[in-house]
Motif scaffolding. Structure first.
Motif, PDB file in Angstrom:
ATOM      1  N   HIS A 621       8.811   6.154  14.624  1.00  0.00           N
ATOM      2  CA  HIS A 621       7.819   5.173  14.189  1.00  0.00           C
ATOM      3  C   HIS A 621       8.161   4.603  12.808  1.00  0.00           C
ATOM      4  O   HIS A 621       7.274   4.182  12.064  1.00  0.00           O
ATOM      5  CB  HIS A 621       6.428   5.817  14.149  1.00  0.00           C
ATOM      6  N   ALA A 622       9.445   4.573  12.475  1.00  0.00           N
ATOM      7  CA  ALA A 622       9.849   4.105  11.148  1.00  0.00           C
ATOM      8  C   ALA A 622       9.420   2.668  10.885  1.00  0.00           C
ATOM      9  O   ALA A 622       9.175   2.282   9.737  1.00  0.00           O
ATOM     10  CB  ALA A 622      11.366   4.233  10.995  1.00  0.00           C
ATOM     11  N   ARG A 623       9.284   1.869  11.942  1.00  0.00           N
ATOM     12  CA  ARG A 623       8.901   0.472  11.741  1.00  0.00           C
ATOM     13  C   ARG A 623       7.493   0.345  11.160  1.00  0.00           C
ATOM     14  O   ARG A 623       7.168  -0.660  10.528  1.00  0.00           O
ATOM     15  CB  ARG A 623       9.010  -0.299  13.054  1.00  0.00           C
ATOM     16  N   LEU A 624       6.636   1.349  11.370  1.00  0.00           N
ATOM     17  CA  LEU A 624       5.311   1.322  10.748  1.00  0.00           C
ATOM     18  C   LEU A 624       5.435   1.334   9.231  1.00  0.00           C
ATOM     19  O   LEU A 624       4.653   0.689   8.529  1.00  0.00           O
ATOM     20  CB  LEU A 624       4.487   2.529  11.204  1.00  0.00           C
ATOM     21  N   LEU A 625       6.415   2.090   8.729  1.00  0.00           N
ATOM     22  CA  LEU A 625       6.582   2.197   7.279  1.00  0.00           C
ATOM     23  C   LEU A 625       7.178   0.924   6.692  1.00  0.00           C
ATOM     24  O   LEU A 625       6.937   0.597   5.528  1.00  0.00           O
ATOM     25  CB  LEU A 625       7.483   3.392   6.950  1.00  0.00           C
ATOM     26  N   ALA A 626       7.982   0.234   7.462  1.00  0.00           N
ATOM     27  CA  ALA A 626       8.659  -0.970   6.969  1.00  0.00           C
ATOM     28  C   ALA A 626       7.797  -2.211   7.073  1.00  0.00           C
ATOM     29  O   ALA A 626       8.222  -3.289   6.673  1.00  0.00           O
ATOM     30  CB  ALA A 626       9.959  -1.173   7.739  1.00  0.00           C
ATOM     31  N   GLY A 627       6.575  -2.064   7.605  1.00  0.00           N
ATOM     32  CA  GLY A 627       5.695  -3.217   7.776  1.00  0.00           C
ATOM     33  C   GLY A 627       5.633  -3.624   9.224  1.00  0.00           C
ATOM     34  O   GLY A 627       6.641  -4.039   9.800  1.00  0.00           O
ATOM     35  N   TRP A 628       4.459  -3.482   9.837  1.00  0.00           N
ATOM     36  CA  TRP A 628       4.314  -3.740  11.266  1.00  0.00           C
ATOM     37  C   TRP A 628       3.250  -4.813  11.474  1.00  0.00           C
ATOM     38  O   TRP A 628       2.139  -4.707  10.963  1.00  0.00           O
ATOM     39  CB  TRP A 628       3.933  -2.446  11.988  1.00  0.00           C
ATOM     40  N   ARG A 629       3.624  -5.845  12.187  1.00  0.00           N
ATOM     41  CA  ARG A 629       2.716  -6.943  12.508  1.00  0.00           C
ATOM     42  C   ARG A 629       2.079  -7.544  11.262  1.00  0.00           C
ATOM     43  O   ARG A 629       0.861  -7.699  11.174  1.00  0.00           O
ATOM     44  CB  ARG A 629       1.644  -6.480  13.488  1.00  0.00           C
ATOM     45  N   GLY A 630       2.922  -7.847  10.305  1.00  0.00           N
ATOM     46  CA  GLY A 630       2.458  -8.550   9.135  1.00  0.00           C
ATOM     47  C   GLY A 630       1.986  -7.673   7.999  1.00  0.00           C
ATOM     48  O   GLY A 630       1.719  -8.174   6.899  1.00  0.00           O
ATOM     49  N   VAL A 634       5.536   0.071   3.066  1.00  0.00           N
ATOM     50  CA  VAL A 634       5.185   1.093   2.088  1.00  0.00           C
ATOM     51  C   VAL A 634       6.287   1.143   1.029  1.00  0.00           C
ATOM     52  O   VAL A 634       7.380   0.589   1.206  1.00  0.00           O
ATOM     53  CB  VAL A 634       5.010   2.474   2.746  1.00  0.00           C
ATOM     54  N   HIS A 635       6.002   1.814  -0.062  1.00  0.00           N
ATOM     55  CA  HIS A 635       6.971   1.950  -1.155  1.00  0.00           C
ATOM     56  C   HIS A 635       7.986   3.028  -0.732  1.00  0.00           C
ATOM     57  O   HIS A 635       7.796   4.217  -0.985  1.00  0.00           O
ATOM     58  CB  HIS A 635       6.242   2.354  -2.435  1.00  0.00           C
ATOM     59  N   LEU A 636       9.055   2.593  -0.076  1.00  0.00           N
ATOM     60  CA  LEU A 636      10.010   3.545   0.502  1.00  0.00           C
ATOM     61  C   LEU A 636      10.713   4.366  -0.563  1.00  0.00           C
ATOM     62  O   LEU A 636      11.049   5.543  -0.334  1.00  0.00           O
ATOM     63  CB  LEU A 636      11.030   2.802   1.369  1.00  0.00           C
ATOM     64  N   GLU A 637      10.956   3.788  -1.732  1.00  0.00           N
ATOM     65  CA  GLU A 637      11.598   4.548  -2.804  1.00  0.00           C
ATOM     66  C   GLU A 637      10.690   5.680  -3.267  1.00  0.00           C
ATOM     67  O   GLU A 637      11.137   6.798  -3.511  1.00  0.00           O
ATOM     68  CB  GLU A 637      11.949   3.626  -3.972  1.00  0.00           C
ATOM     69  N   ALA A 638       9.395   5.391  -3.391  1.00  0.00           N
ATOM     70  CA  ALA A 638       8.447   6.428  -3.795  1.00  0.00           C
ATOM     71  C   ALA A 638       8.327   7.502  -2.720  1.00  0.00           C
ATOM     72  O   ALA A 638       8.229   8.699  -3.021  1.00  0.00           O
ATOM     73  CB  ALA A 638       7.088   5.801  -4.090  1.00  0.00           C
ATOM     74  N   ALA A 639       8.323   7.074  -1.448  1.00  0.00           N
ATOM     75  CA  ALA A 639       8.259   8.040  -0.351  1.00  0.00           C
ATOM     76  C   ALA A 639       9.483   8.951  -0.370  1.00  0.00           C
ATOM     77  O   ALA A 639       9.373  10.178  -0.225  1.00  0.00           O
ATOM     78  CB  ALA A 639       8.157   7.308   0.982  1.00  0.00           C
ATOM     79  N   LEU A 664       1.150  13.488   3.176  1.00  0.00           N
ATOM     80  CA  LEU A 664       1.660  12.704   2.052  1.00  0.00           C
ATOM     81  C   LEU A 664       1.303  11.261   2.375  1.00  0.00           C
ATOM     82  O   LEU A 664       1.791  10.705   3.360  1.00  0.00           O
ATOM     83  CB  LEU A 664       3.168  12.865   1.903  1.00  0.00           C
ATOM     84  N   LEU A 665       0.430  10.673   1.566  1.00  0.00           N
ATOM     85  CA  LEU A 665      -0.031   9.320   1.823  1.00  0.00           C
ATOM     86  C   LEU A 665       0.943   8.338   1.159  1.00  0.00           C
ATOM     87  O   LEU A 665       1.092   8.315  -0.065  1.00  0.00           O
ATOM     88  CB  LEU A 665      -1.440   9.138   1.251  1.00  0.00           C
ATOM     89  N   VAL A 666       1.635   7.547   1.985  1.00  0.00           N
ATOM     90  CA  VAL A 666       2.578   6.552   1.453  1.00  0.00           C
ATOM     91  C   VAL A 666       1.989   5.169   1.698  1.00  0.00           C
ATOM     92  O   VAL A 666       1.412   4.891   2.749  1.00  0.00           O
ATOM     93  CB  VAL A 666       3.972   6.693   2.101  1.00  0.00           C
ATOM     94  N   HIS A 667       2.148   4.287   0.713  1.00  0.00           N
ATOM     95  CA  HIS A 667       1.510   2.976   0.775  1.00  0.00           C
ATOM     96  C   HIS A 667       2.344   2.005  -0.055  1.00  0.00           C
ATOM     97  O   HIS A 667       3.322   2.408  -0.719  1.00  0.00           O
ATOM     98  CB  HIS A 667       0.069   3.068   0.258  1.00  0.00           C
ATOM     99  N   PRO A 668       2.017   0.731  -0.047  1.00  0.00           N
ATOM    100  CA  PRO A 668       2.852  -0.228  -0.785  1.00  0.00           C
ATOM    101  C   PRO A 668       2.963   0.059  -2.268  1.00  0.00           C
ATOM    102  O   PRO A 668       3.941  -0.363  -2.913  1.00  0.00           O
ATOM    103  CB  PRO A 668       2.140  -1.565  -0.519  1.00  0.00           C
ATOM    104  N   GLY A 669       1.992   0.774  -2.846  1.00  0.00           N
ATOM    105  CA  GLY A 669       2.034   1.040  -4.280  1.00  0.00           C
ATOM    106  C   GLY A 669       2.670   2.346  -4.677  1.00  0.00           C
ATOM    107  O   GLY A 669       2.870   2.611  -5.866  1.00  0.00           O
ATOM    108  N   GLY A 670       2.997   3.225  -3.723  1.00  0.00           N
ATOM    109  CA  GLY A 670       3.593   4.508  -4.087  1.00  0.00           C
ATOM    110  C   GLY A 670       3.340   5.575  -3.048  1.00  0.00           C
ATOM    111  O   GLY A 670       3.211   5.300  -1.854  1.00  0.00           O
ATOM    112  N   ALA A 671       3.247   6.823  -3.500  1.00  0.00           N
ATOM    113  CA  ALA A 671       3.033   7.967  -2.609  1.00  0.00           C
ATOM    114  C   ALA A 671       2.195   9.004  -3.341  1.00  0.00           C
ATOM    115  O   ALA A 671       2.402   9.244  -4.539  1.00  0.00           O
ATOM    116  CB  ALA A 671       4.366   8.574  -2.177  1.00  0.00           C
TER     117      ALA A 671
END
Length: 681
Positions: A621-630, A634-639, A664-671
């Protein structure tokens, strides 16, 4: 002890003595003696049996002390009570290596035997092993027939080795060296693998391993073999539930011995396979010079069939295994159209449409056009070729000529040619095998071999643990583990630990609402009623506290700020200390569905940031982390940094058998880590 030279007495001794030699073909001692005698042109061979007798004109001596010269390598095939006296006698006369075929009489006795041998400056293979064969030095100290070519095999079990040998022989291949490890009381899998890296005639290394012992050393051996241009093919066991040990965390349930071995093989550039047949099919392809594409990218396959149905089935077999069956360039299509009759399929797969029946040379012309066209990394010929001589023996000579033309085209192009044929044991396939072209009876064999080779990748470097922890943590509680991980840079919400409702309300003034209340000391808090979310005020907090205390009986609680960043996803990050491989890091889709989804990726800990990012990308489900349907990524570097922090903390604290952050909550602003706990070793 590493490399070839330290084990020279094992693989190419100046002299060999077989103790327990026999002249009865039904006994092990007969086959060991017979095999040893096959190397008489290269070394002195002595046969020992206290009852006397002889074999092939060589008399049996009553004891090692009765030999005219000291044997360098002693093979022991006597009943268990006599093994230790024979070894002691061998050491006394100066033997440097012992291969003990006899089964051991218990772990303690086996360790004592190994101490006796190594204490005397010698090496021990076994006990309970099948022996050793080196076809390049005329050394045959085992039961069974081992054809000679270029596969080096290390095996903990005898029958898988025999099966691999017979399958290799049918494919026109064989062994450079075979080492049966037995109970590995001294010489182990890593020793044998390291020797094969230094062994020039070995081009492909195969290993059947059940007990990985020093797993990190084995991983280094896999990586060193890859660097030396010698692919490693691995078989192991442990995928069933009987091999899984229950643990006190999600990590324990998600990290099994088999998944750990699979992850180590991927990291070290080795290929883990499912059966002896798959191993042989892949080895045959590798020996033909087939290699994964340099620089990565999909492995491209062009299919040629003399039947539209077979060609389509073959194309599907490659596609479902992750290989690319691309469209052909206009230039290649034009060349094929000029060669084939009207109505033939000139796309991929190519359909000869009867051209082969009219002229056998069409097979070679089409294969040459595809091999030289540059549209594919490998060309697979599937169908009837090789079987014409079965129906019409008069076509045998011409079919063999075309087989040579096919092999010439492959050699000229530098690309791989594989042949799947309905035939069995006819002259043309024999010509192909003799020219190094892999020939398979089933198309899925070719597809499995190519898909496996496409997965072979350079090893992933990982950092070593250079910093030892300055302290040992006293327990695996959330409070303790939170402090530990925070010292490694992992972010947590603001929190205070309490024991009463009044303390909880007081803590809330500094933490702020809305907040979370969690009971401490529970492995799975949600299921036990130990978590209350989004508490908005003091009344809600007091009510939740009383309900939670009644449900769990917990003595300690945490009041924690509620983290609700938008576009967030929950991960699980865990580390489990494997008995063989040490700390193994796992990342997956987390939260309460971690075990249900079982979407995980593993690697040895500690990790580099680059390796952590690769683990995240390997999730289904890596595509969920990279942005799915617009949604934003998530902040992959922080993750990745959070994964590295957990992995390093576990690697540097050996008192922890397991360490886990979930979620571990990962989001566009960090983790941010919302829960964590550890299990002390």
């Amino acid at each position: 002890m590493t490399g070839e030279a330290p084990l020279a007495a094992l693989f190419d001794p100046l002299s060999v003595a077989v103790v327990g030699a026999s002249d009865h073909p039904e006994k092990w001692g007969y086959w060991l003696a017979k095999g040893a005698l096959s190397g008489r042109d290269r070394r002195a061979v002595h046969l020992v049996n206290r009852r006397g007798g002889g074999l092939d004109g060589v008399p049996f001596r009553p004891a090692l002390t009765a030999l005219p010269d000291a044997p360098e390598h002693v093979v022991v095939a006597v009943p268990a009570p006599f093994v230790r006296p024979v070894v002691a006698e061998g050491l006394a006369v100066g033997a440097r290596c012992f291969t003990v075929i006899t089964s051991g009489s218990g772990r303690a006795d086996e360790h004592a035997l190994a101490e006796l041998v190594t204490g005397g400056g010698a090496r021990l293979l076994g006990p309970n092993c099948m022996g050793i064969v080196d076809t390049t030095t005329q050394l045959r100290l085992s039961w069974g027939d081992f054809p000679a070519v270029a596969v080096g095999l290390v095996s903990q079990s005898g029958n898988p080795a025999l099966e691999i040998g017979r399958l290799l022989a049918r494919a026109g291949q064989g062994f450079s060296r075979f080492v049966s490890l037995g109970n590995q009381r001294d010489i182990d899998a890593a020793d044998a693998l390291e020797s094969l890296i230094a062994h020039g005639p070995t081009r492909v290394i195969a290993a059947y391993i059940e007990d990985f012992r020093d797993g990190r050393r084995l991983a280094r051996a896999f990586a060193a073999a890859h660097a030396a241009g010698k692919p490693v093919l691995v078989l192991t066991v442990g995928r069933g539930p009987a091999s899984t040990v229950a643990a006190a965390s999600h990590t324990g349930a998600l990290v099994s011995p088999y998944t750990t071995v699979a992850a180590v093989c991927r990291e070290a550039g080795a290929l883990l396979l499912d059966s002896a047949g798959e191993l042989v099919d892949t080895a045959v392809c590798l020996l033909a010079g087939v290699a994964a594409r340099r620089g990565g990218g999909s492995f491209r396959v062009a299919v040629v069939g003399d039947s539209g149905g077979q060609g389509a089935l073959a194309a599907d077999a490659f596609t479902v295994r992750g290989l690319d069956v691309p469209q052909l360039s206009a230039r290649t299509t034009e060349k094929l159209a000029a060669t084939l009759p009207p109505g033939a399929g000139c796309r991929n797969p190519v359909d000869l449409a009867g051209a082969g029946e009219a002229d056998l040379g069409a097979y070679a012309r089409v294969a040459r056009a595809l091999l030289l066209g540059g549209d594919a990394d490998a060309v697979v010929l599937t169908g009837y070729f090789g079987d014409y001589a079965s129906a019409n023996p008069a076509q045998s000579a011409r079919e063999c000529e075309v087989a040579d033309e096919l092999a010439d085209a492959a050699a000229e192009s530098g690309r791989a040619l594989l042949v799947h044929t309905m035939a069995r044991d006819t002259p043309a396939p024999a010509v192909l095998r003799g020219r190094g072209v892999p020939v398979y009876e089933r198309i899925e064999q070719a597809a499995t071999a190519l898909s496996g080779i496409a997965l072979l990748a350079p090893p992933s470097p990982n950092p070593s643990t250079t910093r030892r922890a300055p302290y040992r943590i006293p327990d695996g509680s959330y409070e303790t583990v939170r402090d530990l991980l925070a010292s490694y840079g992992l972010a947590f919400p603001a929190a205070r630990f309490v024991t009463t409702a009044d303390e909880a309300v007081d803590a809330a003034r500094s933490v702020g609402y809305p907040l979370v209340l969690k009971a401490m000391g529970l492995a799975h808090k949600t299921e036990a009623g130990g978590v209350a979310l989004a508490l908005a005020d003091a009344d809600a907090l007091r009510a939740a506290f009383e309900r939670m205390r009644a449900a769990t009986g917990a003595e300690r609680y945490v009041v924690e700020a509620m983290a609700t960043p938008p576009y967030a996803h929950e991960l699980i990050v865990g580390v489990r200390r494997d008995p063989a491989f040490g700390p193994v890091a796992m990342v997956g889709l987390g939260g309460v569905t971690a075990e249900l989804l079982a979407d995980t990726a593993l690697a040895l800990a500690p990790l580099t940031g680059a390796r952590a990012r690769v683990l995240l990308s390997e999730l289904r489900h890596a595509r969920l982390l990279a942005g799915w349907r617009g949604a934003p990524s998530v902040h992959l570097e922080a993750a990745a940094a959070a994964v590295c922090a957990v992995a390093r903390a576990a690697a540097e604290h050996p008192e922890l058998a397991e360490l886990e952050v979930n979620p571990l909550l990962v989001h566009p602003g960090g983790a941010v880590a919302l829960d964590a706990h550890g299990v002390l070793a």
